[in-house]
Design a protein around this motif. Structure first.
Motif, mmCIF file in Angstrom:
data_model
loop_
_atom_site.group_PDB
_atom_site.id
_atom_site.type_symbol
_atom_site.label_atom_id
_atom_site.label_comp_id
_atom_site.label_asym_id
_atom_site.label_seq_id
_atom_site.Cartn_x
_atom_site.Cartn_y
_atom_site.Cartn_z
ATOM 1 N N VAL A 287 0.832 -1.204 0.000
ATOM 2 C CA VAL A 287 0.000 0.000 0.000
ATOM 3 C C VAL A 287 0.867 1.255 0.000
ATOM 4 N N SER B 67 -2.529 0.504 -4.112
ATOM 5 C CA SER B 67 -1.634 -0.617 -3.863
ATOM 6 C C SER B 67 -0.873 -0.927 -5.141
ATOM 7 N N LYS C 169 -9.038 10.371 -1.176
ATOM 8 C CA LYS C 169 -9.208 10.839 0.209
ATOM 9 C C LYS C 169 -9.943 12.167 0.214
ATOM 10 N N GLN D 105 -5.004 6.660 -1.958
ATOM 11 C CA GLN D 105 -4.256 5.481 -1.563
ATOM 12 C C GLN D 105 -4.283 4.501 -2.727
ATOM 13 N N SER E 250 0.323 5.281 0.632
ATOM 14 C CA SER E 250 -0.665 6.224 1.092
ATOM 15 C C SER E 250 -0.212 7.651 0.806
ATOM 16 N N HIS E 251 -0.891 8.278 -0.137
ATOM 17 C CA HIS E 251 -0.617 9.672 -0.504
ATOM 18 C C HIS E 251 -1.596 10.545 0.268
#
Ligand SMILES: [Zn+2]
Length: 469
Positions: free
Chosen positions: A316, A325, A469, A323, A318-319
């Motif tokens: 994964v 994968s 997000k 997100q 995570s920005h």
């Protein structure tokens, strides 16, 4: 696009510092000052860039060993000329390539390569000194990196795409496919660069005691002999160093600004070198290319597919804004707040992204633009920097985890070449996703066309994991 330049990390707009250099010389004779132009590379970066590319040249070309007497002669002549070069003291170094074609080229920051055929063709030492002074002047004027800087400017939209590989200009250059190796576009000088190199070279020759007009005489002799015919022994030089027009006149004019002096006659070392090269049988470029093929040298480096093949195990990333994968044997270039490239190590090590995905945000010019309009705007800006990109098929409406998106397939040219040196076709699969703030998160999945089929499942698997997000 204008507003996006601010996102570009690592660009230094070097302030223009004029170093006026009065090189020794008695009296008040005029010397040409080096010009300064827009260059995104620092001097240290320039030296490093030249060194890296020199290593590549030495792998690909039959460069004679330093122990060879001809090389030693060229190095001592080069060192004497370089002492008279104005401006920044680049670490000049000189090499002889055992190739028949008449040519010479300079890499950024100091490495200079002279083909054996050039020494064979020089009628006197001043002509050889002329070719070398001319090459030294390309280094002084930073013509290579200045041309590359222009190119990088032109590729701005793609540069924005990749906040990848850290922020160094060198990495950015590599990512944009800027290289100075054999056959590089940046070894071909513009006419403007040529006339600058001629004028500066004239001064270097004069200050070293060589008759400057011999430089122009040699170049014009080459041009006359090539004479529009397909004389490949000479055409390479003329194509890398095109006549800016009235070469001889320009040199004569510059010489007139200098005091009359006596010039050196041919040295004993030059005569010995001439005797030696007359008995040598350099290779033709075609033979060099054929040998490289036989040796199974993998063209300009198609990445080994074992490194590229995506692992089924996902990791994964995570920005701040999403997100995703990705295959665990690939790497993330960039961080949680930057543009990101996710790619196999060897998919980016060959001067650009050949395999992988770039992820970035796009701000439509028109606020309130719908996803369709924003996607077309984005495609237009991608095409602006890559005019050969063509859309194949229609764009498709898709949904990724409840978010509306668009999918578009493009075809263009890959930064990698096959074993014959032919540019491969590249597939770029662009996916845009609508964000709540009206901007677009987009992905460019990249692979040579021939490998796109096998890569696509991995790209799709990544896409399915995307969460905004
Ligand atoms: Zn030139």
């Amino acid at each position: 696009m204008g507003g996006m330049t601010a996102h570009l990390p690592g660009w230094r707009f070097l302030s223009v510092v004029m170093v006026v250099c009065f090189v020794t010389a008695p009296g008040l004779e005029a010397r040409v000052d080096p010009t300064h132009g827009f260059d995104v590379f620092s001097q240290d970066e320039e030296v490093q860039l030249g060194k890296q590319n020199a290593v590549e040249v030495m792998k690909q070309m039959p460069v004679l060993p330093n122990s060879d007497p001809v090389v030693q002669y060229v190095q001592s002549l080069g060192a004497r000329l370089a002492q008279r070069a104005p401006g920044y003291k680049w670490p000049y170094n000189f090499h002889v390539v055992n190739v028949k074609e008449i040519n010479a080229f300079a890499l950024p920051g100091g490495p200079i390569f002279v083909n054996l055929g050039t020494i064979q063709a020089a009628d006197n030492e001043a002509q050889l000194a002329g070719v070398m002074s001319h090459e030294i002047s390309h280094v002084v004027q930073r013509h290579g990196t200045r041309a590359a800087s222009k190119q990088m400017g032109a590729q701005l939209p793609l540069a924005i795409l990749g906040g990848l590989l850290g922020n160094s200009t060198l990495a950015k250059a590599a990512e944009l496919g800027i290289s100075f190796g054999v056959g590089s576009y940046f070894l071909k000088n513009s006419r403007q660069s040529e006339s600058e190199a001629d004028l500066l070279g004239t001064d270097i020759m004069y200050d070293s005691g060589y008759e400057p007009r011999q430089m122009a005489v040699f170049f014009e002799k080459l041009e006359k002999q090539a004479g529009g015919s397909a004389n490949s022994l000479i055409n390479q030089f003329m194509s890398d160093h095109p006549n800016p027009g009235n070469r001889a006149d320009a040199v004569s004019k510059e010489v007139k600004t200098l005091m009359t002096r006596t010039y050196l006659a041919d040295s004993a070392e030059f005569r010995q070198a001439k005797t030696r090269v007359a008995g040598m049988k350099p290779l033709t470029s075609a033979e060099v290319a054929a040998m490289a093929k036989q040796g199974g040298t993998p063209g300009a480096g198609a990445p080994a597919s074992t490194d590229v093949a995506p692992s089924a195990n996902l990791k994964v990333f995570s920005h701040n804004e999403y997100q995703v994968s990705y295959p665990e044997n690939w790497q993330v270039f960039g961080d949680a707040s930057s543009n990101v490239t996710i790619a196999p190590q060897s998919g980016v090590s060959q001067n650009a992204v050949a395999y992988g995905v770039m992820i970035a945000n796009y701000q439509p010019e028109e606020s309130g633009a719908n996803l369709d309009t924003a996607t077309h705007e984005l495609l237009a800006s991608l095409r602006q920097s890559n005019p050969d990109l063509k859309q194949i098929g229609h764009d498709e409406a898709i949904r990724i985890n409840g978010v509306a998106g668009k999918s578009v397939d493009l075809i263009g040219s890959s930064p990698i070449k096959d074993a014959e040196g032919k540019v491969l076709e590249e597939r770029d699969w662009v996916v845009t996703l609508a964000r709540r703030d009206g901007t677009v998160l987009y992905f460019v999945f990249i692979s040579p066309d021939k490998d796109f089929g096998p890569m696509r499942p991995a790209f799709e698997a990544m896409l399915r994991t995307v969460q905004l997000k």
